[in-house]
Design a protein around this motif. Structure first.
Motif, PDB file in Angstrom:
ATOM      1  N   LEU A  84       0.812  -1.305  -0.110  1.00 20.63           N
ATOM      2  CA  LEU A  84      -0.046   0.067  -0.175  1.00 20.63           C
ATOM      3  C   LEU A  84       0.975   1.299  -0.117  1.00 20.63           C
ATOM      4  O   LEU A  84       0.432   2.312  -0.723  1.00 20.63           O
ATOM      5  N   ARG A  85       1.872   1.247   0.898  1.00 15.42           N
ATOM      6  CA  ARG A  85       2.725   2.425   0.759  1.00 15.42           C
ATOM      7  C   ARG A  85       3.340   2.736  -0.691  1.00 15.42           C
ATOM      8  O   ARG A  85       3.623   3.747  -1.022  1.00 15.42           O
ATOM      9  N   ASP A  86       3.795   1.770  -1.104  1.00 14.14           N
ATOM     10  CA  ASP A  86       4.502   1.796  -2.612  1.00 14.14           C
ATOM     11  C   ASP A  86       3.408   2.471  -3.578  1.00 14.14           C
ATOM     12  O   ASP A  86       3.580   3.167  -4.371  1.00 14.14           O
ATOM     13  N   GLY A  91       1.234   7.429  -6.343  1.00 13.34           N
ATOM     14  CA  GLY A  91       0.161   8.364  -6.920  1.00 13.34           C
ATOM     15  C   GLY A  91      -1.097   7.450  -7.463  1.00 13.34           C
ATOM     16  O   GLY A  91      -2.019   7.716  -7.826  1.00 13.34           O
ATOM     17  N   LEU A  92      -0.832   6.106  -7.402  1.00  9.33           N
ATOM     18  CA  LEU A  92      -1.981   5.137  -7.655  1.00  9.33           C
ATOM     19  C   LEU A  92      -3.089   5.106  -6.742  1.00  9.33           C
ATOM     20  O   LEU A  92      -4.294   4.604  -7.053  1.00  9.33           O
ATOM     21  N   LEU A  93      -2.680   5.347  -5.503  1.00 13.57           N
ATOM     22  CA  LEU A  93      -3.686   5.182  -4.547  1.00 13.57           C
ATOM     23  C   LEU A  93      -3.710   6.237  -3.411  1.00 13.57           C
ATOM     24  O   LEU A  93      -2.779   6.940  -3.127  1.00 13.57           O
ATOM     25  N   GLN A  94      -4.934   7.018  -3.153  1.00 11.57           N
ATOM     26  CA  GLN A  94      -4.826   8.023  -2.270  1.00 11.57           C
ATOM     27  C   GLN A  94      -5.191   7.645  -0.934  1.00 11.57           C
ATOM     28  O   GLN A  94      -5.847   6.686  -0.503  1.00 11.57           O
ATOM     29  N   LYS A  95      -4.498   8.325   0.311  1.00 12.88           N
ATOM     30  CA  LYS A  95      -4.899   7.818   1.465  1.00 12.88           C
ATOM     31  C   LYS A  95      -6.263   8.315   1.945  1.00 12.88           C
ATOM     32  O   LYS A  95      -6.964   9.309   1.376  1.00 12.88           O
TER      33      LYS A  95
END
Length: 105
Positions: A84-86, A91-95
């Motif tokens: 998830l961190r990677d 930029g593929l996943l937003q918090k």
């Protein structure tokens, strides 16, 4: 039982799915056979307080934990997994936002 022979046995992601009663019983047997004889490394995303749900039986979970925790070193890791961190860094996943975003149209 072949799994009682290795010097180190790694069980990854215990508790990802709940175990059926027969599987919980077999896991107890495995832990008991390895107890004080060989090393066992377990990873889980569930706190030990929820292991009664994982094994479907609080008594079985207590017996397993009694043996596992007796000579153990517990390492608690908090936060996102490396995967998830990677994804977040790329930029593929937003918090997740603190509050849900609502649309007013």
């Amino acid at each position: 039982m072949q799994l009682s022979k290795p010097k180190l046995l790694i069980v990854d992601e215990l508790g990802y799915l709940p175990l059926e009663p027969a599987a919980a019983h077999l896991f107890f047997q495995l832990v008991s056979r390895r107890y004080e004889r060989a090393s066992l490394l377990i990873t889980s995303n569930r706190p030990v307080g929820e292991w009664g749900q994982v094994f479907g039986d609080a008594v079985a979970a207590t017996a397993i934990l009694d043996r596992l925790l007796h000579h153990s070193q517990v390492v608690t890791i908090r936060g996102d997994s490396y995967r998830l961190r990677d994804k977040r860094r790329s930029g593929l996943l937003q918090k997740a936002a603190a509050e849900p975003i609502t649309s007013t149209s």
